[in-house]
Scaffold this motif. Structure first.
Motif, mmCIF file in Angstrom:
data_model
loop_
_atom_site.group_PDB
_atom_site.id
_atom_site.type_symbol
_atom_site.label_atom_id
_atom_site.label_comp_id
_atom_site.label_asym_id
_atom_site.label_seq_id
_atom_site.Cartn_x
_atom_site.Cartn_y
_atom_site.Cartn_z
ATOM 1 N N GLN A 1 1.031 -1.202 -0.299
ATOM 2 C CA GLN A 1 -0.277 -0.640 0.516
ATOM 3 C C GLN A 1 0.748 1.127 0.047
ATOM 4 O OE1 GLN A 1 -3.359 0.071 -0.777
ATOM 5 N NE2 GLN A 1 -3.210 -2.359 -0.855
ATOM 6 N N ASP A 2 1.911 0.947 0.650
ATOM 7 C CA ASP A 2 2.675 2.051 0.297
ATOM 8 C C ASP A 2 4.354 1.746 0.388
ATOM 9 O OD1 ASP A 2 4.602 4.462 1.582
ATOM 10 O OD2 ASP A 2 4.116 4.255 3.808
ATOM 11 N N TRP A 3 5.061 2.465 -0.263
ATOM 12 C CA TRP A 3 6.540 2.108 -1.146
ATOM 13 C C TRP A 3 7.431 2.701 0.611
ATOM 14 C CZ3 TRP A 3 6.712 -2.432 -3.292
ATOM 15 C CH2 TRP A 3 6.230 -3.152 -4.435
ATOM 16 N N THR A 4 7.219 3.555 0.763
ATOM 17 C CA THR A 4 8.051 4.237 1.366
ATOM 18 C C THR A 4 8.193 3.695 3.074
ATOM 19 O OG1 THR A 4 6.729 5.730 2.526
ATOM 20 C CG2 THR A 4 7.476 6.250 0.397
ATOM 21 N N ARG A 5 6.818 2.510 2.770
ATOM 22 C CA ARG A 5 7.082 1.494 4.040
ATOM 23 C C ARG A 5 6.424 0.256 4.095
ATOM 24 N NH1 ARG A 5 8.390 3.145 9.010
ATOM 25 N NH2 ARG A 5 6.580 2.585 9.895
ATOM 26 N N PRO A 6 6.623 -0.419 2.857
ATOM 27 C CA PRO A 6 6.501 -1.540 2.262
ATOM 28 C C PRO A 6 5.664 -2.638 3.510
ATOM 29 C CG PRO A 6 8.592 -1.802 2.377
ATOM 30 C CD PRO A 6 8.370 -0.150 2.544
ATOM 31 N N LEU A 7 6.127 -2.362 4.903
ATOM 32 C CA LEU A 7 5.516 -3.743 5.471
ATOM 33 C C LEU A 7 5.095 -3.052 6.733
ATOM 34 C CD1 LEU A 7 9.414 -5.207 5.752
ATOM 35 C CD2 LEU A 7 7.109 -5.529 4.665
ATOM 36 N N ALA A 8 4.856 -1.879 6.423
ATOM 37 C CA ALA A 8 3.869 -0.903 7.728
ATOM 38 C C ALA A 8 2.622 -1.769 8.014
ATOM 39 C CB ALA A 8 3.541 0.557 7.726
ATOM 40 N N GLY A 9 2.672 -1.978 9.461
ATOM 41 C CA GLY A 9 1.335 -2.631 10.191
ATOM 42 C C GLY A 9 2.130 -3.829 10.938
ATOM 43 N N ARG A 10 2.855 -4.737 10.278
ATOM 44 C CA ARG A 10 3.299 -5.844 9.897
ATOM 45 C C ARG A 10 4.240 -6.144 11.311
ATOM 46 N NH1 ARG A 10 1.035 -8.633 5.743
ATOM 47 N NH2 ARG A 10 2.728 -10.816 5.351
ATOM 48 N N THR A 11 4.250 -7.332 11.603
ATOM 49 C CA THR A 11 5.133 -7.640 12.574
ATOM 50 C C THR A 11 5.786 -9.015 12.348
ATOM 51 O OG1 THR A 11 3.744 -6.800 14.491
ATOM 52 C CG2 THR A 11 5.055 -8.382 15.412
ATOM 53 N N ALA A 12 7.410 -8.975 12.549
ATOM 54 C CA ALA A 12 8.508 -9.590 11.298
ATOM 55 C C ALA A 12 9.162 -10.263 12.899
ATOM 56 C CB ALA A 12 9.155 -8.901 11.259
ATOM 57 N N LEU A 13 9.577 -11.450 13.236
ATOM 58 C CA LEU A 13 10.376 -12.184 14.221
ATOM 59 C C LEU A 13 11.520 -12.627 13.310
ATOM 60 C CD1 LEU A 13 11.015 -13.796 16.869
ATOM 61 C CD2 LEU A 13 10.365 -15.805 15.359
ATOM 62 N N VAL A 14 12.808 -11.848 13.705
ATOM 63 C CA VAL A 14 14.242 -12.668 13.476
ATOM 64 C C VAL A 14 14.814 -13.588 14.547
ATOM 65 C CG1 VAL A 14 16.118 -11.875 12.356
ATOM 66 C CG2 VAL A 14 13.729 -10.147 11.986
ATOM 67 N N THR A 15 15.033 -14.588 14.561
ATOM 68 C CA THR A 15 15.779 -15.127 14.800
ATOM 69 C C THR A 15 17.444 -14.698 14.485
ATOM 70 O OG1 THR A 15 17.073 -17.107 13.662
ATOM 71 C CG2 THR A 15 14.098 -17.121 14.803
ATOM 72 N N GLY A 16 18.078 -15.117 15.675
ATOM 73 C CA GLY A 16 20.248 -14.569 15.879
ATOM 74 C C GLY A 16 19.934 -13.211 15.469
ATOM 75 N N ALA A 17 19.065 -12.556 15.893
ATOM 76 C CA ALA A 17 18.963 -10.683 15.558
ATOM 77 C C ALA A 17 20.452 -10.396 16.488
ATOM 78 C CB ALA A 17 17.424 -10.419 16.072
ATOM 79 N N ALA A 18 20.626 -10.777 17.215
ATOM 80 C CA ALA A 18 21.823 -10.423 17.870
ATOM 81 C C ALA A 18 22.813 -9.582 17.294
ATOM 82 C CB ALA A 18 22.583 -10.327 19.384
ATOM 83 N N ARG A 19 23.699 -9.964 16.108
ATOM 84 C CA ARG A 19 24.669 -9.359 15.303
ATOM 85 C C ARG A 19 24.474 -9.730 13.776
ATOM 86 N NH1 ARG A 19 26.064 -13.319 18.953
ATOM 87 N NH2 ARG A 19 26.497 -11.098 20.727
ATOM 88 N N GLY A 20 25.585 -8.969 13.487
ATOM 89 C CA GLY A 20 25.414 -9.796 12.153
ATOM 90 C C GLY A 20 24.671 -9.678 11.040
ATOM 91 N N ILE A 21 24.861 -11.073 10.037
ATOM 92 C CA ILE A 21 23.638 -10.435 9.233
ATOM 93 C C ILE A 21 22.095 -11.031 9.916
ATOM 94 C CG2 ILE A 21 22.172 -12.147 7.602
ATOM 95 C CD1 ILE A 21 25.183 -13.054 6.517
ATOM 96 N N GLY A 22 21.650 -11.065 10.293
ATOM 97 C CA GLY A 22 20.389 -10.312 11.637
ATOM 98 C C GLY A 22 20.057 -9.751 11.767
ATOM 99 N N ALA A 23 21.065 -8.977 12.950
ATOM 100 C CA ALA A 23 20.731 -7.380 12.938
ATOM 101 C C ALA A 23 20.298 -6.451 11.947
ATOM 102 C CB ALA A 23 22.226 -6.721 13.286
ATOM 103 N N SER A 24 20.963 -6.697 10.732
ATOM 104 C CA SER A 24 20.723 -6.565 9.470
ATOM 105 C C SER A 24 19.957 -6.509 8.935
ATOM 106 C CB SER A 24 22.042 -6.763 8.080
ATOM 107 O OG SER A 24 22.132 -5.709 7.431
#
Length: 436
Positions: free
Chosen positions: A191-214
């Motif tokens: 709906q909005d290309w400036t914030r295409p993931l607005a309104g969505r919740t994302a879980l990222v594992t291994g997120a503390a550093r490196g690729i996960g943090a990025s």
């Protein structure tokens, strides 16, 4: 870490010396930067068959410079979807040959086709399959950071071309080249290309550093509310990143017997995007592989994503039209000496995406694998110098990628419209010489 060879090769003295010795001369790739407004900063050339009409309808959102022929080119789209006979394939040469010396630095090219397996005429299927050999070869001939992809556009997928081109024609795909991606019909749209993931919740594992943090940073940049998960020893870094991104942190051993129950308890409102990034290596040749090394890698890299994703599905915590992204590796495609356990786990993730995709389609859920090649991380910095340099140069782009490159691919696959892609493995490897 810094790639000193690229720094040298792009200096005045280094450029002359590298050229004189016939050594690889990789350029610094253009990557997406904050504040950029359009995917393409330069001239876009559109040519070929009927799908060009679909592209023309939104091309002015991609760039201000649109041509059917013209100046130095930053992006090129050619529709080859109507080439159904061998004789018609000459249009590829006639279109692209004049352009090869007229491309800007870090130019991005895309070819459209129709998936051969969907065509009943064997000759038509043969002609469309020929596009893969052509596109992979041409990608290897591009210079100055150029990339090229082949998109097989399925019936009803025309409405998702904008999202695909916003990724593949932009610096967000800087380290993706020579890839074949199938687009299918998808009801959801950004709906909005400036914030295409607005309104969505994302879980990222291994997120503390490196690729996960990025990945976490990029998903947050695109509007997602992020939930960051990592092992308890990484809690300090994890909490700091979550606070900076306005997200929530979960310190959890994903291999614990009650990991799934603990995770679901921490997600009372469910989840829209799951990125299984957590992974480990325990490298040994098979002759020297201990049971502990084998079991640890398969448990973290493959079994945990299987168990956690199934639990999220069965509990209803994973919403309809969700996006699941599995971090695989080109080792899982081509194999790698001393990594039989790691390669098996990463190939298993690709198989999981392929097998689960049709089963999840009824709920609008897509599942894909992202397969990085040589990425500049703390892990690759520990590789012996000779092997590290070889890993960097063994691709069409002649250099390692950055965590940002992997994160951009994940963020694209996480978009609502990227439900058009499912059960596929997208390589982020600079078109590595390893594998296909």
């Amino acid at each position: 870490m810094s790639d000193r060879y690229i720094d040298f090769a792009n200096s005045a003295l280094g450029h002359r010396l590298v050229g004189a010795l016939g050594l690889p001369s990789p350029v610094r790739l253009e990557r997406w930067e904050a504040g950029r407004l359009r995917p393409v900063n330069g001239a876009l050339l559109i040519g070929g068959g009927p799908l060009t009409q679909n592209v023309s309808a939104f091309a002015n959102k991609l760039t201000e410079q649109i041509y059917s022929y013209g100046p130095k080119l930053k992006a090129v789209v050619f529709d080859a979807s109507d080439l159904m006979q061998t004789g018609q394939l000459k249009q590829l040469r006639e279109f692209f040959q004049p352009l090869m010396k007229n491309l800007e630095h870090s130019a991005h090219l895309v070819i459209f086709g129709r998936a051969p397996e969907t065509l009943s005429d064997p000759f038509a299927a043969s002609a469309q399959r020929a596009l893969e050999g052509f596109s992979r070869s041409l990608a290897k001939e591009l210079r100055n950071g150029g990339t090229l992809q082949l998109l097989y556009v399925g019936a009803g997928a025309e409405g998702q071309l904008e999202g695909a081109l916003r990724f593949f024609l932009s610096p967000k795909s800087a380290y993706v080249s020579g890839q074949v991606v199938r687009l299918n019909a998808c009801d959801t749209q950004v709906q909005d290309w400036t914030r295409p993931l607005a309104g969505r919740t994302a879980l990222v594992t291994g997120a503390a550093r490196g690729i996960g943090a990025s990945i976490a940073e990029t998903l947050a940049r695109d509007g997602a509310q992020v939930v960051l998960l990592d092992v308890p020893p990484a809690k300090t870094d994890l909490d700091a990143l979550a606070a900076r991104l306005g997200g929530h942190s979960i310190a959890l051993d994903i291999c614990a017997e009650d990991a799934a129950a603990q995770l679901i308890e921490q997600l009372p409102n469910g989840i829209d995007i799951v990125v299984h990034n957590a992974g480990i290596t325990r490298d040994k040749t098979l002759a020297n592989m201990t049971p502990e090394f084998w079991d640890a890698v398969l448990a973290v890299n493959l079994n945990a994503p299987q168990v956690l994703t199934k639990a999220l599905l069965d509990s209803g915590a994973l919403h309809d039209n969700a996006r699941v992204i599995l971090l695989a590796s080109i080792s899982g495609i081509a194999g790698n000496r001393g990594q039989a356990n790691y390669a098996a786990s990463k190939a298993g993730l690709i198989g999981l995406a392929q097998a689960w995709a049709p089963l999840l389609a009824a709920r609008g859920i897509s599942i894909n694998a992202v397969a990085p090649g040589f990425i500049e991380t703390r892990m690759t910095a520990q590789i012996p110098f000779t092997l590290r340099e070889a890993g960097r140069r063994m691709s069409s782009l002649g250099q390692g990628g950055l965590p940002q490159d992997v994160a951009e691919a994940v963020a694209w696959l996480a978009q609502p419209g990227s439900g058009a892609v499912s059960g596929q493995a997208l390589r982020v490897c600079g078109q590595s010489v390893l594998g296909a």
